[in-house]
Structure formats: C-alpha cells, structure tokens
Design a protein around this motif. Structure first.
Motif, PDB file in Angstrom:
ATOM      1  N   CYS A  57      -1.842  26.505  -6.783  1.00 47.62           N
ATOM      2  CA  CYS A  57      -2.539  26.602  -8.067  1.00 47.62           C
ATOM      3  C   CYS A  57      -3.885  27.278  -7.839  1.00 47.62           C
ATOM      4  O   CYS A  57      -4.772  26.715  -7.197  1.00 47.62           O
ATOM      5  N   LEU A  58      -4.025  28.489  -8.370  1.00 49.97           N
ATOM      6  CA  LEU A  58      -5.269  29.238  -8.261  1.00 49.97           C
ATOM      7  C   LEU A  58      -6.133  29.080  -9.511  1.00 49.97           C
ATOM      8  O   LEU A  58      -7.187  29.689  -9.629  1.00 49.97           O
ATOM      9  N   GLY A  59      -5.672  28.274 -10.430  1.00 53.09           N
ATOM     10  CA  GLY A  59      -6.423  27.990 -11.647  1.00 53.09           C
ATOM     11  C   GLY A  59      -6.233  26.543 -12.034  1.00 53.09           C
ATOM     12  O   GLY A  59      -5.318  25.867 -11.555  1.00 53.09           O
TER      13      GLY A  59
ATOM     14  N   PRO B 177       2.040  31.422  -7.984  1.00 55.39           N
ATOM     15  CA  PRO B 177       0.827  30.696  -8.402  1.00 55.39           C
ATOM     16  C   PRO B 177       0.882  30.278  -9.867  1.00 55.39           C
ATOM     17  O   PRO B 177       1.453  30.973 -10.707  1.00 55.39           O
ATOM     18  N   LYS B 178       0.274  29.148 -10.157  1.00 55.61           N
ATOM     19  CA  LYS B 178       0.218  28.641 -11.531  1.00 55.61           C
ATOM     20  C   LYS B 178      -1.117  27.936 -11.733  1.00 55.61           C
ATOM     21  O   LYS B 178      -1.952  27.874 -10.823  1.00 55.61           O
TER      22      LYS B 178
ATOM     23  N   PHE C 205      -8.830  25.748  -4.528  1.00 54.63           N
ATOM     24  CA  PHE C 205      -7.394  25.992  -4.623  1.00 54.63           C
ATOM     25  C   PHE C 205      -6.704  24.630  -4.584  1.00 54.63           C
ATOM     26  O   PHE C 205      -7.095  23.751  -3.809  1.00 54.63           O
ATOM     27  N   LEU C 206      -5.694  24.446  -5.421  1.00 52.47           N
ATOM     28  CA  LEU C 206      -4.984  23.164  -5.453  1.00 52.47           C
ATOM     29  C   LEU C 206      -3.590  23.349  -4.868  1.00 52.47           C
ATOM     30  O   LEU C 206      -2.847  24.253  -5.268  1.00 52.47           O
ATOM     31  N   LEU C 207      -3.257  22.486  -3.935  1.00 52.72           N
ATOM     32  CA  LEU C 207      -1.952  22.570  -3.268  1.00 52.72           C
ATOM     33  C   LEU C 207      -1.657  21.227  -2.625  1.00 52.72           C
ATOM     34  O   LEU C 207      -2.426  20.750  -1.791  1.00 52.72           O
TER      35      LEU C 207
END
Length: 272
Positions: free
Chosen positions: A70-72, A214-215, A234-236
């Motif tokens: 997740c880049l946003g 990415p989402k 960044f979320l992961l």
C-alpha cells in the motif's frame, strides 16, 4: 487466532523475525530501526513521540494488507456530536426537545449526505449513548462517527459540508442545542512508485514472483501520523483488514512467515 492476531501482531512478529535474522547472520549495519509504539487506535501518542525523538525519511508499517503493498492511505475524520436538553418527566416531553430525538435526526441527515454526496467515503457510527436518568427524558446524548476518505477526497470541503448540515438544522429549529467537533483530522496520501523504498519492494516482489499491485490502505493507522510528520510511510503486512477487530480474528501463519521473508529480503536489498 485471537484478538489482534491480524491487526497487527502478525506484522509485528514478522518484523521481529526478519530483524533478528539479519543480525544473527552477521549484519552489524542494519539500515533500519525496529520500533513498536502505543496508542495507534486511540490517541496516536506513541507515533507522535517517535517522530519527536527520531528523524527517519521513510517507514514500513505492518498493518494487515494481505501482503499487498500500500503506497497510499485513506484519510480519517473522528467526529463527535453532542445534543443537550432539559431533564423532565417522560409524559410531558416535546419530542423536538428530546436530545436523543435530535441526535437521531442529525445522524440521519449526515448519513443521507454521505450516501448521496460522498459515496466514496466509508462511515461508521461507532458509539451512541445518552445520560442514564431512569424514568425521565435525558439531558444529553452523544455520538461518535468514524469517517474514512480516499486519499484524493477533499477533506476540507467535507468538513465544511458537515458543519453546514448543523447550520441548516439550527435555522430550521432554533431551539436545537447541538455541537459538532472533529476530534481527529488525519489527511490521506498517495506515494509514487519511485524512490529506494518503492523500487526495493518492487524488486523483492519480482524476485519472489509475487504480483506487484499497489493499492490504498482503507483504514486509519500510524502511517497517517508519520505522513503528517514528513515521513514517507509504506504499509505492508500479513492478515486481512476485514478480519481485524472481529471475535474470531485470525491470520495465516504461512502468510506471517512469508511477510517475514519479504521484510528480510527488503532489508538485505538496502544493506550496504
């Protein structure tokens, strides 16, 4: 299995494993720090203190993204509504002055506005309660709403439009005693697919033949706090957001292991 397994003990465990593994294999110059902070779904005080004490240009937050990068992230509004009135015997109440009745009307206007004008928003009536007065009309009612907004949503406009609902209601009913407060305003954001972190993650996914799709993360998290402080988050992480906060919350142990391997590959990719 258990409360917090997906959100986000699985991500924490995977990060600990990756970090320790790198040290155990002789890397004395790990190009990242590992931090655990408190208050993520309350006051966010842990993240605020972290960015005060340390400066870092980017971060990976182990929220449950089902291992999708997740880049946003969505923005978040925490809304408090209060209505007040006069405590009295229930047999003589005018329903227009009952704080609960007033609250229900206001919430109905807000939800209709969301559905009609802001269908991209995700809202939740988190709490709704009144003063406990027994066999009487309560003198106060309070509600809390969570509103999650896509990164590009005009948060300022939405705040003003919610305030306009209250202005209109007061004009129609001058006796209405109601307040609207935005307890939390955290902006959403979108990061481009470039730079050392995005490119490093993309290379790790390519190496493991995983799809790079990415989402945007649909919930509120410490990433919003970090973004506000000038950090690129960044979320992961392992686990699914739809499983979080549920009585049967769970996370796949296989996915936790894969998350740990992804984190480790990323750290090695950044290592000098």
């Amino acid at each position: 299995i258990g409360l917090g397994a997906a959100d986000m003990k699985g991500g924490c465990a995977a990060m600990v494993e990756a970090y320790l593994t790198l040290w155990e294999h002789g890397s004395s110059n790990v190009p990242a720090a590992l931090a655990f902070v408190v208050g993520e779904e309350e006051e966010g005080d842990g993240a605020r203190q972290l960015v005060k004490d340390f400066h870092f240009p980017w971060a990976i937050v182990g929220e449950p993204t089902d291992l999708m990068p997740c880049l946003g992230s969505y923005g978040y509004l925490e809304v408090q509504i209060c209505t007040t009135g006069r405590r009295m015997h229930p047999s003589v109440v005018n329903m227009r002055r009952n704080p609960i009745e007033s609250m229900l009307r206001l919430i109905l206007h807000i939800t209709r506005y969301m559905e009609r004008e802001r269908s991209e928003a995700v809202y939740n009536i988190r709490d709704l309660f009144s003063s406990q007065v027994g066999f009487a009309v309560p003198d106060r009612c309070e509600a809390w709403l969570d509103v999650h907004l896509p990164p590009a949503a005009p948060m300022g406009e939405i705040i003003l439009e919610l305030e306009e609902i209250f202005v209109r209601e007061r004009k129609e009913d001058p006796g209405l005693d109601a307040t609207l407060r935005f307890a939390t305003i955290d902006a959403g954001y979108e990061l481009p697919e470039k730079g050392p972190v995005a490119e490093g993650l993309k290379a790790v996914y390519a190496r493991r033949s995983l799809p790079w799709e990415p989402k945007d993360f649909r919930s509120h998290s410490d990433a919003n706090q970090l973004w506000e402080a000038g950090v690129l988050p960044f979320l992961l992480g392992p686990g699914r957001l739809q499983d979080a906060h549920a009585p049967d919350e769970s996370v796949s142990f296989q996915q936790v292991c894969l998350a740990s391997e992804l984190y480790l590959d990323f750290l090695i990719c950044l290592s000098p």
